[in-house]
Design a protein around this motif. Structure first.
Motif, PDB file in Angstrom:
ATOM      1  N   GLY A   1      -7.263 -12.422  -8.809  1.00 37.02           N
ATOM      2  CA  GLY A   1      -8.733 -11.920  -8.681  1.00 37.02           C
ATOM      3  C   GLY A   1      -8.582 -11.879 -10.261  1.00 37.02           C
ATOM      4  O   GLY A   1      -9.673 -11.728 -10.349  1.00 37.02           O
ATOM      5  N   ASP A   2      -8.425 -12.303 -11.230  1.00 37.63           N
ATOM      6  CA  ASP A   2      -9.093 -12.964 -12.212  1.00 37.63           C
ATOM      7  C   ASP A   2      -9.748 -14.011 -12.160  1.00 37.63           C
ATOM      8  O   ASP A   2      -9.746 -15.404 -11.448  1.00 37.63           O
ATOM      9  N   ARG A   3     -11.541 -14.632 -12.957  1.00 39.26           N
ATOM     10  CA  ARG A   3     -12.158 -15.476 -12.649  1.00 39.26           C
ATOM     11  C   ARG A   3     -11.839 -16.371 -13.811  1.00 39.26           C
ATOM     12  O   ARG A   3     -11.554 -15.761 -15.030  1.00 39.26           O
ATOM     13  N   LEU A   4     -11.233 -17.355 -13.344  1.00 46.07           N
ATOM     14  CA  LEU A   4     -11.211 -18.250 -15.110  1.00 46.07           C
ATOM     15  C   LEU A   4     -12.526 -19.475 -14.959  1.00 46.07           C
ATOM     16  O   LEU A   4     -12.969 -19.743 -13.980  1.00 46.07           O
TER      17      LEU A   4
ATOM     18  N   ARG B   1     -15.109 -12.127 -18.281  1.00 40.06           N
ATOM     19  CA  ARG B   1     -14.587 -10.540 -17.997  1.00 40.06           C
ATOM     20  C   ARG B   1     -16.318 -10.174 -18.149  1.00 40.06           C
ATOM     21  O   ARG B   1     -17.715 -10.773 -18.617  1.00 40.06           O
ATOM     22  N   VAL B   2     -16.670  -9.947 -17.398  1.00 43.35           N
ATOM     23  CA  VAL B   2     -17.568  -8.392 -17.478  1.00 43.35           C
ATOM     24  C   VAL B   2     -17.413  -6.839 -17.852  1.00 43.35           C
ATOM     25  O   VAL B   2     -16.456  -6.128 -17.841  1.00 43.35           O
ATOM     26  N   SER B   3     -18.279  -7.001 -19.426  1.00 42.00           N
ATOM     27  CA  SER B   3     -18.497  -5.633 -20.483  1.00 42.00           C
ATOM     28  C   SER B   3     -19.766  -4.678 -19.683  1.00 42.00           C
ATOM     29  O   SER B   3     -20.972  -4.921 -19.334  1.00 42.00           O
TER      30      SER B   3
ATOM     31  N   LYS C   1     -25.667  -1.935 -19.597  1.00 43.59           N
ATOM     32  CA  LYS C   1     -26.572  -2.900 -18.998  1.00 43.59           C
ATOM     33  C   LYS C   1     -25.195  -3.949 -19.124  1.00 43.59           C
ATOM     34  O   LYS C   1     -24.042  -4.205 -19.954  1.00 43.59           O
ATOM     35  N   GLN C   2     -24.969  -4.732 -17.811  1.00 47.07           N
ATOM     36  CA  GLN C   2     -23.443  -6.177 -17.855  1.00 47.07           C
ATOM     37  C   GLN C   2     -23.873  -6.928 -18.396  1.00 47.07           C
ATOM     38  O   GLN C   2     -24.802  -7.662 -18.228  1.00 47.07           O
ATOM     39  N   ARG C   3     -22.699  -7.767 -19.215  1.00 50.10           N
ATOM     40  CA  ARG C   3     -22.702  -9.035 -19.307  1.00 50.10           C
ATOM     41  C   ARG C   3     -21.350  -9.442 -19.651  1.00 50.10           C
ATOM     42  O   ARG C   3     -20.327  -8.868 -19.280  1.00 50.10           O
ATOM     43  N   ILE C   4     -20.940 -10.938 -19.300  1.00 54.31           N
ATOM     44  CA  ILE C   4     -20.434 -11.785 -18.901  1.00 54.31           C
ATOM     45  C   ILE C   4     -19.360 -12.362 -20.629  1.00 54.31           C
ATOM     46  O   ILE C   4     -20.572 -13.036 -21.141  1.00 54.31           O
ATOM     47  N   LEU C   5     -18.191 -12.075 -20.555  1.00 53.86           N
ATOM     48  CA  LEU C   5     -17.994 -12.105 -21.427  1.00 53.86           C
ATOM     49  C   LEU C   5     -16.233 -13.768 -21.759  1.00 53.86           C
ATOM     50  O   LEU C   5     -16.494 -13.428 -20.229  1.00 53.86           O
ATOM     51  N   LEU C   6     -16.356 -14.253 -22.144  1.00 54.23           N
ATOM     52  CA  LEU C   6     -15.649 -15.323 -21.435  1.00 54.23           C
ATOM     53  C   LEU C   6     -14.506 -15.579 -22.656  1.00 54.23           C
ATOM     54  O   LEU C   6     -14.806 -15.074 -23.788  1.00 54.23           O
TER      55      LEU C   6
END
Length: 154
Positions: free
Chosen positions: A55-58, A33-35, A41-46
């Motif tokens: 469409g969700d990226r796993l 997920r992108v927060s 500022k964007q962060r990628i969260l798992l």
């Protein structure tokens, strides 16, 4: 509905990867997920995949550890891709992939798919059915590591 969601999420988890030489494998799957914070500022969260939609990226993570007393030589991990997921990438590890259920292997950019009219087209990430890593060096006793690949929910 809750049972159907559970069954769908269970189907997303890769089945136990095939391993030999007493190498223990553990598989995890996360939703990427992108927060965006207050400053933009964007962060990628798992995150744990409680609910996934097309469409969700796993992100699939395979942890391995040689639990044996000897080095694991000619070690190979083969992981089937869940049917509900289209392969996206495997970072810089460049694994071999199969587009025919694990019968043939190669780099994705070298594989072709037979069409019904007898022609062939270049294989696409959505054609991948299995992913394979063949270790070039033995894994020492007690040695461990991590592999990952990404997919997109169909």
């Amino acid at each position: 509905m809750r049972t159907a969601l559970f069954l769908f999420l269970a189907a997303l988890l890769p089945t136990q990867a095939l391993a030999a030489n007493q190498v223990a494998l553990a598989n995890d799957v996360f939703v990427e997920r992108v927060s965006t914070d207050a400053q933009g500022k964007q962060r990628i969260l798992l995150e744990e995949p409680k609910v996934v939609v097309p469409g969700d990226r796993l992100v699939f993570v395979l942890n391995y550890r040689n639990a044996g007393a000897q080095p694991a030589d000619k070690f190979v991990i083969t992981n089937p891709l869940p049917a509900a997921v289209s392969f996206a990438d495997a970072g810089d590890t460049r694994p071999l992939v199969s587009i025919d259920g694990g019968r043939g292997w190669g780099q994705l950019d070298q594989l072709t798919v037979a069409m019904s009219d007898g022609t062939r087209r270049a294989a696409q990430p959505g054609d991948v059915t299995h992913i394979r890593w063949a270790f070039q060096k033995p894994i020492p006793a007690g040695g461990s590591g991590k592999l990952m690949f990404r997919g997109v929910v169909k």
